[in-house]
Design a protein around this motif. Structure first.
Motif, PDB file in Angstrom:
ATOM      1  N   SER A 399       0.797  -1.195  -0.204  1.00 58.57           N
ATOM      2  CA  SER A 399       0.123  -0.006   0.029  1.00 58.57           C
ATOM      3  C   SER A 399       0.816   1.206   0.036  1.00 58.57           C
ATOM      4  O   SER A 399       0.512   2.398  -0.435  1.00 58.57           O
ATOM      5  CB  SER A 399      -0.977   0.027   1.336  1.00 58.57           C
ATOM      6  N   GLY A 400       2.079   1.131   0.351  1.00 56.86           N
ATOM      7  CA  GLY A 400       3.056   2.196   0.675  1.00 56.86           C
ATOM      8  C   GLY A 400       3.163   2.801   1.900  1.00 56.86           C
ATOM      9  O   GLY A 400       4.270   3.456   2.260  1.00 56.86           O
ATOM     10  N   LYS A 401       2.323   2.204   2.987  1.00 53.13           N
ATOM     11  CA  LYS A 401       2.318   2.370   4.187  1.00 53.13           C
ATOM     12  C   LYS A 401       3.659   1.883   4.874  1.00 53.13           C
ATOM     13  O   LYS A 401       4.104   2.242   6.002  1.00 53.13           O
ATOM     14  CB  LYS A 401       1.004   2.355   5.059  1.00 53.13           C
ATOM     15  N   GLU A 402       3.802   0.617   4.183  1.00 56.23           N
ATOM     16  CA  GLU A 402       4.766  -0.311   4.885  1.00 56.23           C
ATOM     17  C   GLU A 402       6.171   0.051   4.517  1.00 56.23           C
ATOM     18  O   GLU A 402       7.310  -0.363   4.923  1.00 56.23           O
ATOM     19  CB  GLU A 402       4.646  -1.766   4.628  1.00 56.23           C
ATOM     20  N   GLY A 403       6.367   1.109   3.611  1.00 56.38           N
ATOM     21  CA  GLY A 403       7.502   1.438   2.965  1.00 56.38           C
ATOM     22  C   GLY A 403       7.755   0.536   1.599  1.00 56.38           C
ATOM     23  O   GLY A 403       6.782  -0.328   1.439  1.00 56.38           O
ATOM     24  N   THR A 404       8.688   0.729   0.927  1.00 55.87           N
ATOM     25  CA  THR A 404       8.729  -0.115  -0.608  1.00 55.87           C
ATOM     26  C   THR A 404       9.954  -1.111  -0.754  1.00 55.87           C
ATOM     27  O   THR A 404      10.076  -2.039  -1.484  1.00 55.87           O
ATOM     28  CB  THR A 404       9.105   0.850  -1.517  1.00 55.87           C
ATOM     29  N   ILE A 405      10.883  -1.209   0.602  1.00 58.91           N
ATOM     30  CA  ILE A 405      12.059  -2.107   0.402  1.00 58.91           C
ATOM     31  C   ILE A 405      12.064  -2.625   2.055  1.00 58.91           C
ATOM     32  O   ILE A 405      12.246  -1.837   2.994  1.00 58.91           O
ATOM     33  CB  ILE A 405      13.351  -1.360   0.364  1.00 58.91           C
ATOM     34  N   PHE A 406      12.377  -4.003   2.006  1.00 56.61           N
ATOM     35  CA  PHE A 406      12.606  -4.654   3.439  1.00 56.61           C
ATOM     36  C   PHE A 406      13.838  -5.487   3.088  1.00 56.61           C
ATOM     37  O   PHE A 406      13.811  -6.407   2.298  1.00 56.61           O
ATOM     38  CB  PHE A 406      11.202  -5.422   3.663  1.00 56.61           C
ATOM     39  N   GLY A 476      -7.844 -11.292   0.869  1.00 56.96           N
ATOM     40  CA  GLY A 476      -7.959 -10.007   0.361  1.00 56.96           C
ATOM     41  C   GLY A 476      -7.877  -9.099   1.616  1.00 56.96           C
ATOM     42  O   GLY A 476      -7.696  -8.017   1.535  1.00 56.96           O
ATOM     43  N   GLY A 477      -8.070  -9.732   2.876  1.00 58.46           N
ATOM     44  CA  GLY A 477      -8.176  -8.887   4.330  1.00 58.46           C
ATOM     45  C   GLY A 477      -6.812  -8.959   4.768  1.00 58.46           C
ATOM     46  O   GLY A 477      -6.513  -7.959   5.424  1.00 58.46           O
ATOM     47  N   SER A 478      -5.670  -9.284   4.018  1.00 62.84           N
ATOM     48  CA  SER A 478      -4.438  -9.354   4.470  1.00 62.84           C
ATOM     49  C   SER A 478      -3.714  -7.871   4.130  1.00 62.84           C
ATOM     50  O   SER A 478      -4.021  -7.425   3.016  1.00 62.84           O
ATOM     51  CB  SER A 478      -3.429 -10.457   4.047  1.00 62.84           C
ATOM     52  N   HIS A 479      -2.946  -7.288   4.947  1.00 62.30           N
ATOM     53  CA  HIS A 479      -2.296  -6.153   4.468  1.00 62.30           C
ATOM     54  C   HIS A 479      -0.914  -6.238   5.577  1.00 62.30           C
ATOM     55  O   HIS A 479      -0.642  -6.800   6.303  1.00 62.30           O
ATOM     56  CB  HIS A 479      -3.160  -4.814   4.794  1.00 62.30           C
ATOM     57  N   GLY A 480      -0.040  -5.141   5.102  1.00 57.03           N
ATOM     58  CA  GLY A 480       1.417  -5.387   5.606  1.00 57.03           C
ATOM     59  C   GLY A 480       2.450  -5.617   4.582  1.00 57.03           C
ATOM     60  O   GLY A 480       1.863  -5.620   3.520  1.00 57.03           O
ATOM     61  N   PHE A 481       3.482  -5.767   4.915  1.00 55.74           N
ATOM     62  CA  PHE A 481       4.776  -5.732   3.873  1.00 55.74           C
ATOM     63  C   PHE A 481       4.629  -7.505   3.607  1.00 55.74           C
ATOM     64  O   PHE A 481       5.232  -8.326   4.474  1.00 55.74           O
ATOM     65  CB  PHE A 481       5.874  -5.402   4.361  1.00 55.74           C
ATOM     66  N   ASP A 508      12.506  -5.813  -2.574  1.00 58.28           N
ATOM     67  CA  ASP A 508      12.505  -4.301  -3.308  1.00 58.28           C
ATOM     68  C   ASP A 508      11.348  -4.219  -4.257  1.00 58.28           C
ATOM     69  O   ASP A 508      11.330  -4.771  -5.420  1.00 58.28           O
ATOM     70  CB  ASP A 508      13.945  -4.238  -4.128  1.00 58.28           C
ATOM     71  N   THR A 509      10.336  -3.469  -3.733  1.00 56.81           N
ATOM     72  CA  THR A 509       9.207  -3.428  -4.652  1.00 56.81           C
ATOM     73  C   THR A 509       9.329  -2.091  -5.573  1.00 56.81           C
ATOM     74  O   THR A 509       8.414  -1.963  -6.254  1.00 56.81           O
ATOM     75  CB  THR A 509       7.665  -3.228  -3.749  1.00 56.81           C
ATOM     76  N   GLU A 510      10.392  -1.378  -5.372  1.00 53.98           N
ATOM     77  CA  GLU A 510      10.737  -0.509  -6.648  1.00 53.98           C
ATOM     78  C   GLU A 510      11.280  -1.006  -7.735  1.00 53.98           C
ATOM     79  O   GLU A 510      11.170  -0.697  -8.695  1.00 53.98           O
ATOM     80  CB  GLU A 510      11.710   0.575  -6.079  1.00 53.98           C
ATOM     81  N   LYS A 511      12.391  -2.139  -7.596  1.00 51.34           N
ATOM     82  CA  LYS A 511      12.655  -2.941  -8.543  1.00 51.34           C
ATOM     83  C   LYS A 511      12.010  -3.989  -8.992  1.00 51.34           C
ATOM     84  O   LYS A 511      12.496  -4.687  -9.827  1.00 51.34           O
ATOM     85  CB  LYS A 511      14.492  -3.206  -8.247  1.00 51.34           C
ATOM     86  N   ASN A 512      11.302  -4.498  -8.093  1.00 49.93           N
ATOM     87  CA  ASN A 512      10.414  -5.756  -8.332  1.00 49.93           C
ATOM     88  C   ASN A 512      11.175  -6.902  -8.131  1.00 49.93           C
ATOM     89  O   ASN A 512      11.226  -7.814  -9.061  1.00 49.93           O
ATOM     90  CB  ASN A 512       9.592  -5.376  -9.566  1.00 49.93           C
TER      91      ASN A 512
END
Length: 561
Positions: A399-406, A476-481, A508-512
């Motif tokens: 969603s973007g709330k978790e950040g984009t890289i972990f 569909g109810g799941s959220h988070g990284f 890395d969800t920027e580089k997928n």
């Protein structure tokens, strides 16, 4: 000259060599004058054991009365369903995704065997909708889907509740954020009656997508289960099935690559479920349309998220109905902005554009749907990841709330139960990557959903502190990284099977990309020592399923090899 619309049923009703068949049709209540009428199979996923489905028989009866009024013959029948919410976190959840195949197979069986001329289908819970759609594409005769509609909100202490509220309340209770009394009251009040789970979870994601694809009447996805609008839809659907019969419009005339793209675009703009990917891969294959993971990523790169809807947002489908005026208002907005293609045919016999002509324009004096100029997220929440951990692909919901890289050390579990116990017993360290494996389509078997662990993570306050990856899938109810659908799965020797505790994993969800940061030499050593574990199930339907099912990147289908 009157158009003949009983092209299939007449193979039985007009064949004088079938006296026993005719006798049995008379026994159902048919009269001689009915033998020249088109026969409509009215199939619902009705059963009493699930709020998503328990009202469908009543709606089906309204449809049957309408069908008879419009000089058609209607025969009700039912197919199965599995409640994801009730089976979640138990061994029963292994049957959820496989039920999609049984639904498709059983509808195909009845309609083909009995030569029905058309089909009106009434799905409710998550796997019902793609299962029904797959069957209608195989049959390819005039058909309409009527979505059973979503549930009303629950309430406790002045706050709206839904099914995910009950899951997350356990994590809150175990971390002393709420009392035992509050916990019980949340559980008791989360689901007040019939209808599918109310957020932009899998059922509402799929219903929204099918509406813009043209397989349901306008407003079907957003009209609540117990609303007057849903009853009116059931009363009017027979008018449109008759038109489809007369004009010989079939599902494959409606479901095209462009209409599938429309469905995915709408669903992604609303922040829809990752199950969208799994089900649309299967739907596309049923329609013999080339649609792959790369198509999802292309759309996700282009489509902003504008829906402030649960689980990542705060609103429910009922809010789209009550505060915005229904799904067509959103569809018209995206159509006018050039996001959607308007020339696709629909079950009304008209195009999407024609259906939207008299629909009001959206206003932005509400917080449910944002404008494209000020989106919640500039691109889609679903990302297709590749890397040594997922050479055939994996699905992330960001969603973007978790950040984009972990990036963090692995904490490895060979079952969902082990992971759940670890989360609830507070032994998960912040900064770690939880790995749940051997829960794929074959290893699960049935690729169960990981709503329990993601809900426990969120309820325990770890939502922004850990990541979770799995060869299973997410509700569909799941959220988070979270990253699921890792392919190949562990049972088939995918690299996820070789991960060890404290191995570093980078997402890395920027580089997928999703990468196990272990040297190739070490990976090869581990691979030589690895042997696939025995299948968890050695008999029955799930055993047959393990022998037929494709991997997640191919839609987990069982009928095309």
């Amino acid at each position: 000259m009157k158009k003949r619309i009983n092209n299939f049923s007449e193979k039985i009703t007009k064949d004088t060599n079938l006296p026993a068949a005719h006798a049995m049709l008379y026994a159902t209540g048919m009269k001689e004058s009915d033998f020249c009428k088109a026969q409509i199979g009215i199939v619902s996923n009705w059963y009493e054991g699930n709020p998503c489905n328990m009202h469908l028989d009543k709606l089906a009866k309204i449809i049957k009365a309408s069908v008879i009024t419009n000089n058609l013959v209607g025969f009700q029948f039912t197919t199965i369903g599995v409640s994801d919410g009730i089976t979640m976190g138990t061994s029963g959840m292994r049957y959820s995704l496989p039920s999609r195949e049984l639904i498709a197979d059983s509808i195909e069986t009845v309609v083909e065997a009995h030569h029905y001329d058309g089909v009106i289908a009434l799905p409710g819970c998550d796997k019902n909708i793609p299962g029904v759609m797959m069957a209608l594409l195989r049959l390819n005769r005039p058909s309409i889907i009527v979505y059973g509609g979503s549930i009303s909100s629950g309430y406790y202490n002045g706050k709206k509740l839904d099914i995910v509220s009950s899951f997350e309340s356990l994590g809150k209770k175990n971390t002393n954020q709420i009392s035992e009394k509050e916990y019980k009251n949340i559980v008791k009040n989360s689901c007040p009656g019939p209808g599918a789970c109310g957020g932009m979870y899998t059922a509402n994601t799929m219903a929204s997508a099918l509406e813009v694809m043209g397989m349901t009447l306008p407003y079907s996805s957003s009209s609540p289960s117990t609303s007057e609008n849903k009853k009116i839809e059931c009363q009017e659907v027979s008018i449109y099935i008759k038109k489809l019969l007369e004009q010989k419009i079939k599902p494959k005339d409606i479901v095209t690559k462009t209409s599938i793209e429309n469905g995915v675009k709408l669903a992604m703009s609303l922040g829809g479920s990752t199950n969208l990917v799994l089900h649309f891969l299967a739907i596309a294959k049923s329609a013999h349309i080339d649609f792959s993971l790369k198509d999802f990523q292309k759309i996700s790169d282009q489509i902003p998220v504008i829906g402030n809807l649960k689980p990542s947002g705060i609103f429910l489908m009922e809010d789209i109905h009550l505060c915005i005026g229904g799904m067509p208002i959103i569809i018209k907005y995206l159509l006018n902005e050039g996001i959607l293609e308007g020339d696709c045919l629909t079950v009304t016999g008209k195009t999407v554009y024609e259906n939207m002509k008299n629909v009001p324009n959206i206003t932005f004096n509400q917080k449910i749907i944002h404008s494209l100029k000020q989106p919640i997220k500039k691109n889609g929440n679903i990302r297709i990841l590749y890397g040594n951990l997922a050479p055939s692909g994996a699905i992330a919901k960001i969603s973007g709330k978790e950040g984009t890289i972990f990036r963090g050390p692995a904490n490895v579990f060979d079952s969902e139960k082990e992971a759940n116990d670890a989360i609830l017993n507070h032994i998960i360290e912040p900064g770690s990557v939880i790995v749940i494996r051997y829960v794929g389509p074959i290893g699960g078997p049935g690729m169960p959903e990981m709503l329990k662990p993601t809900s426990y993570i969120m309820g325990s306050g770890l939502g922004k502190k850990v990541a979770l990856i799995t060869d299973g899938r997410f509700s569909g109810g799941s959220h988070g990284f979270v990253v699921g659908h890792i392919t190949p799965e562990a049972q088939c020797g995918g690299l996820i099977a070789l991960v060890k505790k404290k191995d570093l994993i980078k997402i890395d969800t920027e580089k997928n990309t999703i990468t196990l940061e272990v040297k190739n030499e070490e990976i090869q050593k581990r691979r030589k020592l690895w042997n696939p574990p025995s299948l968890k199930v050695q008999k029955g339907y799930l055993y047959k399923y393990t022998k037929l099912v494709s991997q997640a990147s191919e839609g987990c289908i069982t009928d095309e090899f």
